[in-house]
Write an enzyme that holds these catalytic residues in place. Structure first.
Site, short mmCIF file in Angstrom:
data_model
loop_
_atom_site.label_atom_id
_atom_site.label_comp_id
_atom_site.label_asym_id
_atom_site.label_seq_id
_atom_site.Cartn_x
_atom_site.Cartn_y
_atom_site.Cartn_z
N ASN A 12 0.84 -1.20 0.00
CA ASN A 12 0.00 0.00 0.00
C ASN A 12 0.87 1.25 0.00
OD1 ASN A 12 -2.69 -0.94 -0.10
ND2 ASN A 12 -2.54 -1.59 2.05
N ASP A 72 10.63 -7.34 -1.33
CA ASP A 72 11.24 -7.19 -0.01
C ASP A 72 12.65 -6.65 -0.23
OD1 ASP A 72 10.93 -7.26 2.75
OD2 ASP A 72 11.99 -9.16 2.93
N PHE A 157 13.48 7.92 2.43
CA PHE A 157 13.00 7.27 3.66
C PHE A 157 14.05 6.25 4.10
CE2 PHE A 157 11.75 2.97 2.27
CZ PHE A 157 11.85 3.12 0.91
N GLY A 158 13.76 5.59 5.21
CA GLY A 158 14.64 4.51 5.69
C GLY A 158 16.07 4.98 5.87
N TYR A 159 17.00 4.26 5.28
CA TYR A 159 18.43 4.52 5.44
C TYR A 159 18.98 5.51 4.40
CZ TYR A 159 18.19 0.29 8.36
OH TYR A 159 17.87 -0.64 9.32
N HIS A 185 17.41 0.20 -6.38
CA HIS A 185 17.34 -1.26 -6.32
C HIS A 185 15.97 -1.77 -6.75
CE1 HIS A 185 17.02 1.17 -2.74
NE2 HIS A 185 16.08 0.35 -2.27
#
Ligand code: IMP
Length: 198
Positions: A12, A72, A157-159, A185
């Site tokens: 989502n 993932d 976002f994230g790293y 990626h």
């Protein structure tokens, strides 16, 4: 392999959906989980990225009947033997530091674990699992780079603030969304899937 007319992307996340729709445009209709009324908290309990992507794609196919793909992603740091890897979303939570998906805490733990280490090479790796026409496929996309000592940039976002791709002067968080998405990626994994579908 032929694309079905309609396919579910088991997410989502609006950024991921937009990216997938841009790449698959005109070829097939990409639906999100909420668009098929799937509000399940799909378990991601496999020990590998491949395993988790397959778990999500199978969940949708088995319960909702749609052909589906799922992704993932993990950040794999060489000096940490590939960690945080499949635990990227919950790296800090795994050390009892915070809840899942706390990017600031995840980056703090990562930088702490790399303190004093000069070999800082890393890669983002995305695996996409596709179930189409009764068959299962997996595709991979990678971006190599390095982990900086201090975060830089506010986007993404994230790293993203601590990851600088090879050959670039900016971190992912200092790039525009377009620039990051053109080399990401996820983009590379989606391109690999598209190449197989043609
Ligand atoms: P997911 O499989 O896409 O949910 O990614 C798992 C975790 O990896 C996220 O919670 C982020 O911490 C990290 N991650 C995934 N993709 C990216 C990215 O493009 N930039 C920075 N971190 C990412």
């Amino acid at each position: 392999m032929k694309l079905p007319q309609t396919i579910v992307f088991a997410t989502n996340n609006s950024h991921k959906l937009q990216e997938a729709r841009d790449i698959l445009k005109d070829r097939c209709n990409v639906l999100s989980l909420s668009e098929i009324n799937c509000n399940d908290d799909i378990p991601e309990t496999a020990p590998t990225l491949e395993g988790n992507a397959l778990l999500k794609a199978r969940w949708v196919k088995e319960r909702y009947g749609y052909d589906c793909f799922a992704d993932d992603t993990g950040l794999e740091v060489a000096a940490l033997d590939g960690a945080p890897g499949v635990k990227s979303a919950r790296y800090a939570a795994c050390c009892g530091e915070s809840s899942d998906h706390d990017s600031q805490a995840n980056m703090r733990v990562l930088l702490d674990n790399l303190k004093g280490i000069t070999e800082r090479s890393a890669q983002f790796r995305t695996v996409i699992a596709l179930i189409s026409d009764g068959k299962e496929f997996t595709f991979e996309g990678k971006v190599k780079g390095e982990i900086l000592e201090f975060p830089a940039g506010n986007d993404g976002f994230g790293y993203d603030p601590v990851f600088r791709p090879e050959g670039q002067t900016l971190t992912f968080a200092e790039m525009s969304a377009g620039q990051k998405n053109s080399m990401s990626h996820r983009r590379r994994a989606l391109d690999a899937m598209l190449a197989e579908l043609e």
